[in-house]
Design an enzyme around this catalytic site. Sequence first.
Site, PDB file in Angstrom:
ATOM      1  CG  ASP A  11      -0.182  -0.355   2.516  1.00 52.53           C
ATOM      2  OD1 ASP A  11       1.044  -0.577   2.462  1.00 52.53           O
ATOM      3  OD2 ASP A  11      -0.818  -0.389   3.575  1.00 52.53           O
ATOM      4  CE  LYS A  33      -4.328  -6.089  -1.167  1.00 49.62           C
ATOM      5  NZ  LYS A  33      -5.641  -5.405  -1.170  1.00 49.62           N
ATOM      6  CG  ASP A  60      -7.865  -6.205  -3.817  1.00 50.88           C
ATOM      7  OD1 ASP A  60      -8.940  -6.654  -4.256  1.00 50.88           O
ATOM      8  OD2 ASP A  60      -7.732  -5.713  -2.682  1.00 50.88           O
ATOM      9  CG  LEU A  61      -7.338  -4.500 -10.539  1.00 48.41           C
ATOM     10  CD1 LEU A  61      -7.213  -4.656 -12.048  1.00 48.41           C
ATOM     11  CD2 LEU A  61      -6.606  -3.257 -10.067  1.00 48.41           C
ATOM     12  CE  LYS A  62     -11.696  -4.819  -2.381  1.00 52.29           C
ATOM     13  NZ  LYS A  62     -10.278  -4.440  -2.321  1.00 52.29           N
ATOM     14  CG  ASP A  65     -18.682  -0.993 -15.414  1.00 51.86           C
ATOM     15  OD1 ASP A  65     -19.789  -0.873 -15.992  1.00 51.86           O
ATOM     16  OD2 ASP A  65     -17.865  -0.066 -15.305  1.00 51.86           O
ATOM     17  N   PRO A  67     -21.333  -6.655 -17.568  1.00 54.38           N
ATOM     18  CG  PRO A  67     -22.769  -8.520 -17.506  1.00 54.38           C
ATOM     19  CD  PRO A  67     -22.772  -7.013 -17.443  1.00 54.38           C
ATOM     20  CG  ASN A  68     -20.381  -6.647 -23.332  1.00 51.08           C
ATOM     21  OD1 ASN A  68     -20.120  -7.837 -23.406  1.00 51.08           O
ATOM     22  ND2 ASN A  68     -21.270  -6.045 -24.102  1.00 51.08           N
ATOM     23  CB  THR A 116     -13.165  -6.065   6.137  1.00 52.41           C
ATOM     24  OG1 THR A 116     -12.181  -5.281   5.462  1.00 52.41           O
ATOM     25  CG2 THR A 116     -12.992  -7.521   5.760  1.00 52.41           C
ATOM     26  NE  ARG A 176      -4.683  -4.162  11.128  1.00 55.80           N
ATOM     27  CZ  ARG A 176      -4.645  -4.202   9.795  1.00 55.80           C
ATOM     28  NH1 ARG A 176      -4.225  -5.289   9.188  1.00 55.80           N
ATOM     29  NH2 ARG A 176      -5.024  -3.163   9.092  1.00 55.80           N
ATOM     30  NE  ARG A 206      -3.349  -0.423   7.506  1.00 58.14           N
ATOM     31  CZ  ARG A 206      -4.539   0.145   7.613  1.00 58.14           C
ATOM     32  NH1 ARG A 206      -4.651   1.358   8.107  1.00 58.14           N
ATOM     33  NH2 ARG A 206      -5.620  -0.488   7.231  1.00 58.14           N
TER      34      ARG A 206
END
Length: 225
Positions: A11, A33, A60-62, A65, A67-68, A116, A176, A206
């Site tokens: 990150d 990641k 990790d683009l999540k 949108d 489907p196409n 989360t 954690r 972290r």
Amino acid sequence: MHHNPIYVALDLPRLDAAEALARKVKDHVGGIKLGLEFFCAHGHHGVHELAKVGLPIFLDLKLHDIPNTVAAAMQAIHVLQPSIVTIHAAGGRAMMEDAKAAAGENTKVVAVTVLTSLDDDDLTSIGVSANAHDQALRLADLAHSAGLDGIVCSGHEVGAIKKQWKDGFFVVPGLRLPDGSLGDQKRSVSPRMARDAGASVLVIGRPITRAEDPLAAARAIEGTL
């Protein structure tokens, strides 16, 4: 050699710092990641640079949108050969099916169930009547039936979902250490607890990246598994 389930979440906004950190811990993690912030800042070039470290890459683009569009985005990242890519289960069955069909054969496509950072009140406010646990199980079922490889869920749900989906691939973030700070995570478990409950991949950011000695931190976490 045993498979190391730890993917370190880089990150860090600066590419050189991210690469230096990845090289430092690479013998004690199983993959890297890279999230939305990294991808928007550094794009394909940044992913190529970090791939040179020699570890599997989890993008990790999540994606969420029509489907196409999601299928086209999947095809656009083929060249990066990611080991794991995330999409949102809430995008629905057709989107998930098309995302999986468009992914490379060595890429695991996993669906985010409930972020989360959301609790039951947050779900109510967006019109979801189920609580976070039930919603995660419902979306896991949908992802399973859509032919995905697995899901992203918290350490609290992974055990219940694994009972329904024996051979699923389960990514657990928000982990954690027992003595560490929780930061902004509302629902958290330790890496060992998540692994024992059935996690395939443990995403840890972290506790490694912000540690005074990231190498020692990575080695210590690896030692608990």
